[in-house]
Design a protein around this motif. Structure first.
Motif, PDB file in Angstrom:
ATOM      1  N   GLN A  77      34.352  20.115  36.390  1.00 25.24           N
ATOM      2  CA  GLN A  77      34.993  20.776  35.253  1.00 25.24           C
ATOM      3  C   GLN A  77      34.147  21.932  34.730  1.00 25.24           C
ATOM      4  O   GLN A  77      34.685  22.943  34.277  1.00 25.24           O
ATOM      5  CB  GLN A  77      35.278  19.762  34.138  1.00 25.24           C
ATOM      6  CG  GLN A  77      36.418  18.838  34.471  1.00 25.24           C
ATOM      7  CD  GLN A  77      36.718  17.851  33.358  1.00 25.24           C
ATOM      8  OE1 GLN A  77      35.894  17.583  32.495  1.00 25.24           O
ATOM      9  NE2 GLN A  77      37.917  17.289  33.391  1.00 25.24           N
ATOM     10  N   ASP A  78      32.829  21.791  34.800  1.00 25.28           N
ATOM     11  CA  ASP A  78      31.947  22.867  34.344  1.00 25.28           C
ATOM     12  C   ASP A  78      32.087  24.114  35.214  1.00 25.28           C
ATOM     13  O   ASP A  78      31.857  25.235  34.744  1.00 25.28           O
ATOM     14  CB  ASP A  78      30.493  22.383  34.344  1.00 25.28           C
ATOM     15  CG  ASP A  78      29.574  23.328  33.598  1.00 25.28           C
ATOM     16  OD1 ASP A  78      29.901  23.688  32.443  1.00 25.28           O
ATOM     17  OD2 ASP A  78      28.526  23.706  34.164  1.00 25.28           O
ATOM     18  N   MET A  79      32.489  23.937  36.459  1.00 25.71           N
ATOM     19  CA  MET A  79      32.645  25.059  37.383  1.00 25.71           C
ATOM     20  C   MET A  79      34.000  25.752  37.260  1.00 25.71           C
ATOM     21  O   MET A  79      34.187  26.830  37.810  1.00 25.71           O
ATOM     22  CB  MET A  79      32.441  24.586  38.815  1.00 25.71           C
ATOM     23  CG  MET A  79      31.049  24.132  39.113  1.00 25.71           C
ATOM     24  SD  MET A  79      30.949  23.582  40.815  1.00 25.71           S
ATOM     25  CE  MET A  79      29.316  22.890  40.848  1.00 25.71           C
ATOM     26  N   LEU A  80      34.937  25.121  36.570  1.00 24.74           N
ATOM     27  CA  LEU A  80      36.274  25.699  36.424  1.00 24.74           C
ATOM     28  C   LEU A  80      36.316  26.591  35.184  1.00 24.74           C
ATOM     29  O   LEU A  80      35.806  26.210  34.134  1.00 24.74           O
ATOM     30  CB  LEU A  80      37.323  24.586  36.308  1.00 24.74           C
ATOM     31  CG  LEU A  80      37.438  23.665  37.525  1.00 24.74           C
ATOM     32  CD1 LEU A  80      38.335  22.474  37.218  1.00 24.74           C
ATOM     33  CD2 LEU A  80      37.959  24.438  38.721  1.00 24.74           C
ATOM     34  N   PRO A  81      36.931  27.766  35.294  1.00 25.71           N
ATOM     35  CA  PRO A  81      36.921  28.695  34.162  1.00 25.71           C
ATOM     36  C   PRO A  81      37.728  28.215  32.952  1.00 25.71           C
ATOM     37  O   PRO A  81      37.455  28.627  31.829  1.00 25.71           O
ATOM     38  CB  PRO A  81      37.535  29.980  34.743  1.00 25.71           C
ATOM     39  CG  PRO A  81      38.314  29.533  35.939  1.00 25.71           C
ATOM     40  CD  PRO A  81      37.616  28.313  36.465  1.00 25.71           C
ATOM     41  N   TYR A  82      38.675  27.332  33.147  1.00 23.84           N
ATOM     42  CA  TYR A  82      39.533  26.876  32.068  1.00 23.84           C
ATOM     43  C   TYR A  82      39.178  25.462  31.584  1.00 23.84           C
ATOM     44  O   TYR A  82      39.886  24.903  30.759  1.00 23.84           O
ATOM     45  CB  TYR A  82      41.010  26.917  32.507  1.00 23.84           C
ATOM     46  CG  TYR A  82      41.245  26.283  33.856  1.00 23.84           C
ATOM     47  CD1 TYR A  82      41.449  24.917  33.979  1.00 23.84           C
ATOM     48  CD2 TYR A  82      41.235  27.057  35.011  1.00 23.84           C
ATOM     49  CE1 TYR A  82      41.646  24.330  35.203  1.00 23.84           C
ATOM     50  CE2 TYR A  82      41.432  26.479  36.248  1.00 23.84           C
ATOM     51  CZ  TYR A  82      41.642  25.112  36.344  1.00 23.84           C
ATOM     52  OH  TYR A  82      41.834  24.545  37.569  1.00 23.84           O
TER      53      TYR A  82
END
Length: 116
Positions: A77-82
């Motif tokens: 989740q930390d790697m996803l922009p949203y």
């Protein structure tokens, strides 16, 4: 249900929940405060139930595997922009899984042995 059915259900659950954790969430997050923590808790409680019925592995190993999955979800989740990572979400994950195992231990310890 047989162990094989639970194994298939566990695999489907992991894939579906990983997809949901990666999905952009709109609107549902405002249902009530901390709805995401309740969702994390519930999902990991369900995963613990299914994992426990699917595999004959020690309780500590199951807890560590689910904790590792929870950590991996937060990293993803930390790697996803949203999306964003959250220690509180990880704690909710762990609490959900640990709650199932605590309930299982309480009822197992309180159960009378069947000798016959």
């Amino acid at each position: 249900m047989t162990r094989r059915v639970y194994q298939a259900l566990f695999l489907v659950s992991i894939v579906a929940f990983t997809f949901l954790f990666a999905k952009e969430i709109k609107g549902a997050a405002n249902l009530f405060p901390h709805v995401d923590k309740v969702a994390h808790f519930g999902i990991f409680f369900i995963l613990a139930v299914v994992m426990d019925k699917a595999f004959k592995i020690p309780l500590l190993v199951q807890i560590l595997l689910l904790a590792g999955y929870g950590a991996a979800i937060e990293i993803m989740q930390d790697m996803l922009p949203y999306r964003q990572a959250s220690v509180a979400d990880f704690i909710a994950d762990f609490a959900g899984a640990a709650s199932y195992f605590a309930i299982k231990l309480i009822f197992h310890i309180g159960a009378k042995p069947n000798h016959g």
